[in-house]
Design a protein around this motif. Structure first.
Motif, PDB file in Angstrom:
ATOM      1  N   TYR A   1       8.188   0.847  -5.578  1.00  0.00           N
ATOM      2  CA  TYR A   1       7.189   1.695  -4.890  1.00  0.00           C
ATOM      3  C   TYR A   1       5.788   1.125  -4.703  1.00  0.00           C
ATOM      4  O   TYR A   1       5.467   0.240  -5.614  1.00  0.00           O
TER       5      TYR A   1
ATOM      6  N   ASP B   1       1.475   9.390  -5.569  1.00  0.00           N
ATOM      7  CA  ASP B   1       1.913  10.707  -5.072  1.00  0.00           C
ATOM      8  C   ASP B   1       2.951  11.374  -6.281  1.00  0.00           C
ATOM      9  O   ASP B   1       3.276  12.653  -6.292  1.00  0.00           O
TER      10      ASP B   1
ATOM     11  N   GLU C   1      -7.612  -2.755  -0.669  1.00  0.00           N
ATOM     12  CA  GLU C   1      -6.289  -2.619  -1.353  1.00  0.00           C
ATOM     13  C   GLU C   1      -6.235  -2.631  -2.736  1.00  0.00           C
ATOM     14  O   GLU C   1      -6.174  -1.607  -3.925  1.00  0.00           O
TER      15      GLU C   1
ATOM     16  N   ARG D   1      -6.721   6.995   2.743  1.00  0.00           N
ATOM     17  CA  ARG D   1      -5.260   6.539   2.664  1.00  0.00           C
ATOM     18  C   ARG D   1      -4.977   5.912   4.225  1.00  0.00           C
ATOM     19  O   ARG D   1      -3.975   5.344   4.379  1.00  0.00           O
TER      20      ARG D   1
ATOM     21  N   TRP E   1       0.932  -1.287  -0.023  1.00  0.00           N
ATOM     22  CA  TRP E   1      -0.051  -0.085  -0.036  1.00  0.00           C
ATOM     23  C   TRP E   1       0.864   1.397   0.010  1.00  0.00           C
ATOM     24  O   TRP E   1       0.733   2.192  -0.813  1.00  0.00           O
ATOM     25  N   ASP E   2       1.593   1.474   0.891  1.00  0.00           N
ATOM     26  CA  ASP E   2       2.454   2.579   0.893  1.00  0.00           C
ATOM     27  C   ASP E   2       3.895   2.283   1.568  1.00  0.00           C
ATOM     28  O   ASP E   2       4.258   2.492   2.806  1.00  0.00           O
ATOM     29  N   CYS E   3       4.699   1.712   0.928  1.00  0.00           N
ATOM     30  CA  CYS E   3       6.241   1.375   0.962  1.00  0.00           C
ATOM     31  C   CYS E   3       7.054   1.557  -0.137  1.00  0.00           C
ATOM     32  O   CYS E   3       6.743   1.861  -1.006  1.00  0.00           O
TER      33      CYS E   3
ATOM     34  N   HIS F   1      -7.604   1.976   3.525  1.00  0.00           N
ATOM     35  CA  HIS F   1      -6.982   1.624   2.455  1.00  0.00           C
ATOM     36  C   HIS F   1      -7.968   1.148   1.272  1.00  0.00           C
ATOM     37  O   HIS F   1      -7.680   0.298   0.741  1.00  0.00           O
TER      38      HIS F   1
ATOM     39  N   MET G   1       0.553   4.045  -3.058  1.00  0.00           N
ATOM     40  CA  MET G   1       0.525   5.203  -2.627  1.00  0.00           C
ATOM     41  C   MET G   1       1.697   6.144  -3.046  1.00  0.00           C
ATOM     42  O   MET G   1       1.591   7.344  -3.355  1.00  0.00           O
ATOM     43  N   ARG G   2       2.972   5.510  -2.999  1.00  0.00           N
ATOM     44  CA  ARG G   2       3.982   6.180  -3.381  1.00  0.00           C
ATOM     45  C   ARG G   2       3.876   6.727  -4.828  1.00  0.00           C
ATOM     46  O   ARG G   2       4.368   7.877  -5.288  1.00  0.00           O
TER      47      ARG G   2
END
Length: 400
Positions: free
Chosen positions: A219, A226, A256, A333, A207-209, A389, A222-223
């Motif tokens: 990535y 962005d 997700e 998020r 998800w966001d790592c 998520h 979410m990365r």
């Protein structure tokens, strides 16, 4: 040997004033790629089975059309420099494989690289661009993914223009997918070169790592989202910002996966599946074949969404669509459920790119949430609980 040199000379001359093939990727391309699930463990039976599965599972009918072979299909170049597939992995040859994929009503894609070697250490196209394009055309290839490994000292504009010209001179329309990772801001110069260009490094199913290696990073969803800030104005029919292949069905949660798929659709990214279609759970198939989400991605206006509002852990994204319609996504998020109590009339939505706007005080829109099927209109507040998520995805149509 002499004939091969003559062909290359003629091709180079023809490519001097070449342009990319128009009429391809009028909407973001849809298909499947071997890399995310299989990396170098590929062979012709896998590709045949995947084409079969794409048809059997209804994915072809949903709009997916390309079956793309990524790195590691390569054998060696012969004495004339012509590339051949690995004979053990692809014993029937690429022409026979392309014919099989075409017989299913699908198209075949292949992979190469600007350098002398690919990311997997196999023969790249540097110095063989026209020769390789001719070979791909003879095989019946429909899509070329062109990577950026072993590129030290190369001009990105020059390297990708050379392959574009080579593809054009080969005479067969092939979609040109530029995998340059956004290193040289291709969105600023690649509109007339490629049909899509990668905007970031590789995706990773989280998800966001951020997964850091010695020389590159991968990535999470979410990365990558962005990193799209400011890029939407560069995309449109025939030239798309590519947020990389989908990781739906690759280990994230169902919420997700839905959010990932919805966001790629909203931002008009190519929808290239990366999971193993042969063993796909029904829940994953339902996500990837959701016609309403796909329709948002494939909208003929071709304008990516933008984030028009953030409130705590909720983000609001809007996408103008053809025929005066809109799509709106509400993304959670955060790590906790979020209560949504959105007053449509309190927010005037205006888009600098499409020059479209909505004043909910003056017009009422009917909406439908495409995952749940719930419906309503903008005369009342939008009330819901959004799981962590996860995303609500609504399609809006003005009342007649």
């Amino acid at each position: 040997m002499k004939r091969a040199l003559i062909l290359l000379a003629l091709a180079a001359s023809a490519g001097a004033h070449a342009q990319k093939f128009e009429g391809l990727a009028a909407t973001p391309q849809m298909g499947w790629n071997s890399w995310n699930s299989f990396a170098c463990d590929i062979n012709e039976q896998l590709i045949r089975d995947t084409a079969d599965a794409m048809v059997k599972l209804g994915l072809k009918d949903a709009g997916y059309e390309y079956v793309n072979i990524d790195d590691c299909w390569h054998g060696k170049r012969d004495q004339d420099g012509v590339i051949h597939p690995n004979a053990e992995r692809f014993p029937s040859g690429m022409k026979a494989l392309a014919d099989y994929v075409h017989s299913k009503g699908l198209k075949l894609g292949i992979y190469s690289d600007v350098g002398a070697t690919t990311c997997g250490g196999h023969p790249g196209s540097r110095g063989h661009e026209y020769q390789d394009a001719i070979t791909y055309a003879r095989w019946g290839v429909d899509y070329v993914k062109y990577d950026w490994c072993d590129s030290k000292g190369l001009s990105a504009v020059g390297a990708y223009t050379t392959m574009r010209d080579a593809i054009r001179s080969a005479g067969r329309p092939m979609l040109f997918s530029m995998c340059e990772w956004g290193d040289n801001k291709p969105w600023e110069w690649a509109k007339d070169i490629g049909h899509s260009w990668r905007t970031t490094g590789d995706i990773y199913p989280c998800w966001d790592c951020e997964l850091n290696h010695d020389s590159f990073a991968r990535y999470g969803v979410m990365r990558i989202l962005d990193k799209q800030a400011g890029l939407r104005k560069y995309a449109g029919p025939g030239h798309w910002n590519d947020m990389d292949m989908l990781e739906v069905g690759m280990g994230m949660t169902e919420d997700e996966d839905r959010a990932h798929f919805a966001l790629w659709a909203m931002l008009a990214s190519p929808l290239i599946l990366g999971n193993d279609l042969r063993s796909m759970p029904e829940a994953t198939r339902r996500i990837l074949s959701n016609r309403d989400v796909i329709a948002i991605n494939q909208d003929k206006l071709g304008i990516p969404a933008w984030k028009f509002l953030s409130t705590g852990q909720l983000e609001y994204w809007a996408k103008p669509m053809a025929d005066g319609e809109w799509a709106v996504a509400v993304l959670n998020r955060g790590e906790q459920p979020a209560s949504l109590n959105y007053d449509w009339k309190a927010h005037f939505v205006s888009d600098d790119v499409s020059k479209r706007e909505i004043d909910f005080k003056k017009a009422v829109y009917n909406w439908r949430e495409v995952w749940s099927g719930k419906s309503g209109d903008t005369s009342r507040k939008l009330e819901a609980k959004v799981a962590p998520h996860s995303v609500l995805l609504l399609r809006l149509k003005a009342r007649g």
